[in-house]
Design an enzyme around this catalytic site. Sequence first.
Site, PDB file in Angstrom:
ATOM      1  N   GLN A 173      42.019  40.244  38.361  1.00 38.42           N
ATOM      2  CA  GLN A 173      41.999  41.234  37.296  1.00 38.42           C
ATOM      3  C   GLN A 173      40.706  41.219  36.494  1.00 38.42           C
ATOM      4  O   GLN A 173      40.447  42.131  35.718  1.00 38.42           O
ATOM      5  CB  GLN A 173      43.199  41.029  36.357  1.00 38.42           C
ATOM      6  CG  GLN A 173      44.557  41.065  37.048  1.00 38.42           C
ATOM      7  CD  GLN A 173      44.890  42.420  37.653  1.00 38.42           C
ATOM      8  OE1 GLN A 173      44.035  43.100  38.213  1.00 38.42           O
ATOM      9  NE2 GLN A 173      46.137  42.834  37.543  1.00 38.42           N
ATOM     10  N   ASP A 257      45.710  29.769  45.020  1.00 31.65           N
ATOM     11  CA  ASP A 257      47.035  29.630  44.396  1.00 31.65           C
ATOM     12  C   ASP A 257      47.624  28.256  44.692  1.00 31.65           C
ATOM     13  O   ASP A 257      48.235  27.628  43.827  1.00 31.65           O
ATOM     14  CB  ASP A 257      47.975  30.725  44.909  1.00 31.65           C
ATOM     15  CG  ASP A 257      47.510  32.125  44.554  1.00 31.65           C
ATOM     16  OD1 ASP A 257      46.867  32.291  43.506  1.00 31.65           O
ATOM     17  OD2 ASP A 257      47.778  33.049  45.341  1.00 31.65           O
TER      18      ASP A 257
END
Length: 324
Positions: A173, A257
Amino acid sequence: MPVVVTGSIATDHLMTFPGKFVEQFVEGQMENVSLSFLVDDLVQHRGGAGANMAYGLGLLGLQPVLVGAVGSDFAEYDAWLTRHGVDTGSVHWSELKHTARFVCTTDAANNQIASFYSGAMSEAGSIELGPVADRVGQFDLVVVGPNDPKAMVRHTEECRHRGYRFAADPSQQLAWADGEMIRSLVDGAELLFTNEYESHLLQQKTGWNEDEVLARVGTWVTTRAAEGVLVRQADAEPISVIAVPETKPVEPTGGGDALRAGFIAGRMWGLGLERATQLGSAVATAAVEVIGTQEYDLPKDSFLARFAEAFGSDAADEVAPYLP
């Protein structure tokens, strides 16, 4: 006290292009790009940054609480996460939209071109953390991962208001968010996660230099692909940890992640920064040696043997008691 992971929940559609993207671009024609890549294969897997982190934490026995938004097509995915130790009781189910989808093509040099359909994720901004705390009890840490922008801002502000420790992981983002939003997501974070490119983009957009970022966060963890991981804190010497060498072909999607899951697990167990980073590096390597972001496993004996080979037997002995 549980770790709460907020972030995207998606299905991944992963393809492999046998050539190199850079060889397909025509100099002087970048404003007129029209390309189609003939790919070798297509695989579909469970994904989404929030779900990926929660999966890794579940494998490590932390029983994380996943917070995000999904569509009516989530039932099978829900059962998968539950079987792997993830609490999905606070996931919001949309009545109108499908679960988000990530479509990614990786070339022969491990460069990637991807698209993301947000779908039900657009409703994540309606989720409040207070009721989650009422259901599961006080939080140890809230991870604010890449998600619907309104959700990221809401969760961060609520953490500040309610006094929850939080980890900022703006990730993808950062590409479109403006400096004001990024500053609001980062300021006051216990942990900040970026990759190397994102670390420079964050500084460029916020107008903060490295020292100014470190003055606003507790610990800044930066992944650097094959060069490993850099961990920084204000007024402390940086810690550099190698990437655990791969023994199989690498599919990089989801490696970041998995590293976050390993690092957070190590810190929740009370391990020092270096050891927690080593744990994250080892989990990340396990993740990238298989196709799909939640297809890896962490068998204790083989994981510890590999950990000891990379970081020494003393390091493995320190981690061993915590592994499920």
